[in-house]
Design a protein around this motif. Structure first.
Motif, PDB file in Angstrom:
ATOM      1  N   THR A 245       0.137  -4.149   3.698  1.00  0.00           N
ATOM      2  CA  THR A 245       0.427  -4.152   2.266  1.00  0.00           C
ATOM      3  C   THR A 245       0.233  -2.752   1.690  1.00  0.00           C
ATOM      4  O   THR A 245      -0.763  -2.089   1.981  1.00  0.00           O
ATOM      5  N   LYS A 246       1.190  -2.320   0.867  1.00  0.00           N
ATOM      6  CA  LYS A 246       1.079  -1.025   0.213  1.00  0.00           C
ATOM      7  C   LYS A 246       1.340  -1.204  -1.282  1.00  0.00           C
ATOM      8  O   LYS A 246       2.194  -1.989  -1.682  1.00  0.00           O
ATOM      9  N   VAL A 247       0.598  -0.446  -2.109  1.00  0.00           N
ATOM     10  CA  VAL A 247       0.766  -0.454  -3.554  1.00  0.00           C
ATOM     11  C   VAL A 247       1.087   0.971  -3.993  1.00  0.00           C
ATOM     12  O   VAL A 247       0.381   1.917  -3.612  1.00  0.00           O
ATOM     13  N   ILE A 248       2.145   1.119  -4.793  1.00  0.00           N
ATOM     14  CA  ILE A 248       2.558   2.452  -5.244  1.00  0.00           C
ATOM     15  C   ILE A 248       2.793   2.451  -6.749  1.00  0.00           C
ATOM     16  O   ILE A 248       2.983   1.402  -7.372  1.00  0.00           O
ATOM     17  N   ARG A 249       2.788   3.645  -7.318  1.00  0.00           N
ATOM     18  CA  ARG A 249       3.218   3.874  -8.687  1.00  0.00           C
ATOM     19  C   ARG A 249       4.410   4.814  -8.648  1.00  0.00           C
ATOM     20  O   ARG A 249       4.448   5.747  -7.833  1.00  0.00           O
ATOM     21  N   ALA A 250       5.386   4.589  -9.511  1.00  0.00           N
ATOM     22  CA  ALA A 250       6.561   5.466  -9.549  1.00  0.00           C
ATOM     23  C   ALA A 250       7.045   5.587 -10.987  1.00  0.00           C
ATOM     24  O   ALA A 250       6.773   4.727 -11.835  1.00  0.00           O
ATOM     25  N   LYS A 251       7.764   6.640 -11.261  1.00  0.00           N
ATOM     26  CA  LYS A 251       8.403   6.810 -12.567  1.00  0.00           C
ATOM     27  C   LYS A 251       9.821   6.271 -12.463  1.00  0.00           C
ATOM     28  O   LYS A 251      10.548   6.580 -11.513  1.00  0.00           O
ATOM     29  N   ALA A 266      -3.344  -0.978   2.839  1.00  0.00           N
ATOM     30  CA  ALA A 266      -4.315  -1.921   3.403  1.00  0.00           C
ATOM     31  C   ALA A 266      -4.332  -1.831   4.926  1.00  0.00           C
ATOM     32  O   ALA A 266      -4.058  -2.815   5.631  1.00  0.00           O
ATOM     33  N   ASP A 267      -4.615  -0.622   5.448  1.00  0.00           N
ATOM     34  CA  ASP A 267      -4.690  -0.504   6.900  1.00  0.00           C
ATOM     35  C   ASP A 267      -5.915  -1.284   7.423  1.00  0.00           C
ATOM     36  O   ASP A 267      -6.842  -1.566   6.660  1.00  0.00           O
ATOM     37  N   PRO A 268      -5.888  -1.716   8.668  1.00  0.00           N
ATOM     38  CA  PRO A 268      -4.967  -1.271   9.721  1.00  0.00           C
ATOM     39  C   PRO A 268      -3.618  -1.990   9.678  1.00  0.00           C
ATOM     40  O   PRO A 268      -3.524  -3.122   9.221  1.00  0.00           O
ATOM     41  N   PHE A 269      -2.573  -1.276  10.158  1.00  0.00           N
ATOM     42  CA  PHE A 269      -1.291  -1.917  10.375  1.00  0.00           C
ATOM     43  C   PHE A 269      -1.440  -2.892  11.543  1.00  0.00           C
ATOM     44  O   PHE A 269      -2.201  -2.627  12.489  1.00  0.00           O
ATOM     45  N   SER A 270      -0.729  -4.012  11.478  1.00  0.00           N
ATOM     46  CA  SER A 270      -0.824  -4.987  12.562  1.00  0.00           C
ATOM     47  C   SER A 270       0.529  -5.641  12.780  1.00  0.00           C
ATOM     48  O   SER A 270       1.443  -5.516  11.959  1.00  0.00           O
ATOM     49  N   ARG A 271       0.638  -6.393  13.883  1.00  0.00           N
ATOM     50  CA  ARG A 271       1.898  -7.060  14.215  1.00  0.00           C
ATOM     51  C   ARG A 271       2.060  -8.388  13.473  1.00  0.00           C
ATOM     52  O   ARG A 271       3.128  -8.985  13.514  1.00  0.00           O
ATOM     53  N   ASP A 272       1.015  -8.846  12.822  1.00  0.00           N
ATOM     54  CA  ASP A 272       1.116 -10.083  12.046  1.00  0.00           C
ATOM     55  C   ASP A 272       2.009  -9.853  10.835  1.00  0.00           C
ATOM     56  O   ASP A 272       1.894  -8.834  10.154  1.00  0.00           O
ATOM     57  N   ARG A 273       2.878 -10.802  10.552  1.00  0.00           N
ATOM     58  CA  ARG A 273       3.834 -10.664   9.447  1.00  0.00           C
ATOM     59  C   ARG A 273       3.615 -11.773   8.412  1.00  0.00           C
ATOM     60  O   ARG A 273       4.546 -12.334   7.860  1.00  0.00           O
ATOM     61  N   TYR A 274       2.340 -12.049   8.154  1.00  0.00           N
ATOM     62  CA  TYR A 274       1.975 -13.123   7.243  1.00  0.00           C
ATOM     63  C   TYR A 274       0.985 -12.615   6.195  1.00  0.00           C
ATOM     64  O   TYR A 274       0.267 -11.646   6.407  1.00  0.00           O
ATOM     65  N   ASN A 310     -15.685  -9.237   5.715  1.00  0.00           N
ATOM     66  CA  ASN A 310     -16.097  -7.904   6.150  1.00  0.00           C
ATOM     67  C   ASN A 310     -15.749  -6.881   5.063  1.00  0.00           C
ATOM     68  O   ASN A 310     -14.575  -6.590   4.822  1.00  0.00           O
ATOM     69  N   ILE A 311     -16.763  -6.339   4.399  1.00  0.00           N
ATOM     70  CA  ILE A 311     -16.518  -5.424   3.277  1.00  0.00           C
ATOM     71  C   ILE A 311     -15.912  -4.095   3.735  1.00  0.00           C
ATOM     72  O   ILE A 311     -15.406  -3.330   2.912  1.00  0.00           O
ATOM     73  N   GLU A 312     -15.942  -3.807   5.050  1.00  0.00           N
ATOM     74  CA  GLU A 312     -15.359  -2.575   5.563  1.00  0.00           C
ATOM     75  C   GLU A 312     -13.893  -2.757   5.952  1.00  0.00           C
ATOM     76  O   GLU A 312     -13.205  -1.774   6.239  1.00  0.00           O
ATOM     77  N   ASP A 313     -13.424  -3.992   5.975  1.00  0.00           N
ATOM     78  CA  ASP A 313     -12.030  -4.296   6.295  1.00  0.00           C
ATOM     79  C   ASP A 313     -11.279  -4.548   4.992  1.00  0.00           C
ATOM     80  O   ASP A 313     -11.767  -5.257   4.112  1.00  0.00           O
ATOM     81  N   LYS A 314     -10.101  -3.974   4.859  1.00  0.00           N
ATOM     82  CA  LYS A 314      -9.358  -4.050   3.601  1.00  0.00           C
ATOM     83  C   LYS A 314      -8.663  -5.390   3.393  1.00  0.00           C
ATOM     84  O   LYS A 314      -8.211  -5.690   2.281  1.00  0.00           O
TER      85      LYS A 314
END
Length: 504
Positions: A245-251, A266-274, A310-314
């Motif tokens: 998951t990624k969050v961005i701001r744009a004009k 929200a790293d880590p990137f993973s192969r799960d698509r859910y 896990n507070i260290e995992d996003k």
């Protein structure tokens, strides 16, 4: 229409501070009209005079003739009296261009319907009525409490739309989960593709399999969009390591995104698509909240310390940040190793976030596995329990998570005993469905449900499922600037639908 019984304290404070950032120009005009209504209903010339410009001219059409009055002459017709019995008021529409505006309003008494057309202008003392043209007729009073909801399809052909955000009453941004970010003109029914979306978006086009959640998610406009042109987007981003998951701001200018700033990955990137999450909302102070799902489909893949705990995992969390990506100083403290911006943990797959305008609290919907779908109120530092605690069942029936010593879990405000798959949330506020004011509306994917939840403060008193004989998978519920109610359907031939009150 705003409640015409708002306290005079709030109304008068508005006139002394009309430039406060938490008010829109439309809300300021509504406040002016509400004070006019109150003065009209009680014969209070002080209130009427307050909202009328000194040069105001008033014209009335009666028995085939026009009558014209100065402000002072018009005020001389009023005498203080008890509020007129059976009186109802409503704002039909408002239009604004720079510091000028117009409005159509109605006042209904037990015997007559008065229709007024205002021209308004913004002065150093606030919005004032510059002139008024009115007429009236005998009629049956309109019953603002009557509710007969019906659907009107305004546009179809959207590619699994996920979210929408109104730029104006006529134009709305729509994020297509399996398509583009588009701008739709509701009058001309024309769709314009917004250019410049990041190239790292992952979607299921050409890679679709059951349950694939990749694509575009929320689109949200900045509270100060008129001046800064910022919008916020969440989506499934991809790399050689998978997706996340990624969050961005744009004009947004000239139908193009520019000055893109990454606010969260929200790293880590993973192969799960859910279970990406991706829901976003602003609170009353302009802080940005967003959800990130746990990403796992089956509990058997949980590590010994579950991801959402896990507070260290996003993953499996809700975050709160400033609009530039920095962290608010009053965020809860989860410890030195916690992910920056962390606001709540124990989340499985939350998508819907909404501000309750009455209590200023944030509410969110949560997907369970087998049952376990919930409505929660967001509290700083709260742990919502997943997967240690759930109101549903596990997909992996043998899963038995170990208790985490010292953990305190926050119970949902509501949960269903069957699968709903709740998505977008909206606290309704308006005149068309007056009896729904303060109710929470919730869309669902499973069986295509639309729920009305009756609130009393922060207590859920009852629920009602709407359109049980006309089900559609519902992804988003939103009101336009004028308060019209809309939904998006989650379909390959997605639809934008207006929910209208047939009794209105």
């Amino acid at each position: 229409m705003k409640n015409i019984l708002l306290s005079l304290t709030l109304l008068f404070s508005f006139f002394s501070s009309f430039s406060q950032s938490d008010f829109t120009e439309r809300q300021l005009i509504e406040n002016t009209i509400d004070l006019y209504f109150e003065g009209w209903a009680t014969g209070d010339t002080t209130k009427l005079s307050k909202v009328m410009h000194e040069s105001c001219q008033l014209k009335n059409y009666r028995e085939g003739q026009f009558f014209e009055y100065s402000k002072n002459k018009y005020l001389s017709f009023f005498k203080p009296h008890e509020r007129t019995p059976n009186l109802e008021t409503r704002i039909i529409n408002i239009d604004i261009t720079n510091n000028m505006g117009s409005a159509k309003v109605e006042i209904s008494t037990s015997s007559r319907l008065f229709t007024d057309y205002f021209n308004l202008m913004k002065t150093s003392q606030g919005w004032k009525i510059a002139d008024k043209v009115s007429t009236s007729k005998t009629h049956k009073t309109f019953d603002l409490g009557a509710i007969k909801p019906e659907k009107e399809i305004l546009y179809e052909g959207l590619k699994r739309p996920w979210s929408m955000a109104f730029l104006t009453e006529k134009e709305v941004l729509i994020s297509e989960k399996e398509g583009d970010l588009v701008k739709l003109n509701l009058e001309t029914k024309t769709k314009t593709v917004i250019q410049g979306f990041p190239k790292d978006m992952a979607d299921s086009i050409g890679f679709f399999h059951a349950g694939d959640n990749t694509g575009k998610f929320e689109v949200l406009i900045d509270p100060s969009f008129e001046s800064n042109k910022y919008i916020y987007l969440s989506y499934a981003a991809q790399s050689s390591l998978g997706t996340t998951t990624k969050v961005i701001r744009a004009k947004l200018e000239n139908n193009t995104l520019s000055q893109i700033k990454v606010l969260f990955v929200a790293d880590p990137f993973s192969r799960d698509r859910y279970h990406y999450g991706g829901g976003m909302a602003f609170d009353a102070e302009g802080k940005l909240y967003f959800t990130v799902g746990e990403r796992l489909f089956n509990e058997k893949d949980e590590p010994s310390l579950p991801l959402a705990q896990n507070i260290e995992d996003k993953r499996g969390k809700i975050y709160r940040i400033n609009t530039d990506g920095s962290i608010p100083e009053d965020n809860p403290d989860f410890g030195k190793n916690a992910t920056p911006g962390l606001y709540a943990i124990g989340i499985r797959a939350a998508q819907g976030l909404a501000l309750n305008p009455n209590t200023k609290s944030i509410w969110f919907s949560e997907h369970g596995t087998h049952q376990g779908d919930e409505i929660n109120i967001l509290k700083p530092g709260a742990n919502y329990g997943w997967p240690i605690k759930t109101t549903g069942k596990y997909r992996y029936t043998e899963y038995a998570p170990k208790a985490i010593e010292g953990s305190v879990y926050t119970d949902p405000k509501w949960f269903w005993t069957h699968t709903v798959a709740p998505t977008g949330l909206l606290f309704y506020k308006g005149d068309e469905f007056k009896a729904w004011n303060g109710n929470l509306l919730v869309g669902g994917l499973s069986r295509g449900s639309l729920w009305r939840i009756v609130m009393e403060g922060e207590i859920i008193k009852s629920t009602e499922e709407l359109f049980v004989n006309d089900r559609m998978r519902i992804r988003k519920i939103l009101q336009s600037p004028m308060g019209k109610l809309y939904i998006l359907t989650d379909e390959q031939n997605g639809k934008l639908i207006r929910i209208k009150n047939k009794a209105f």
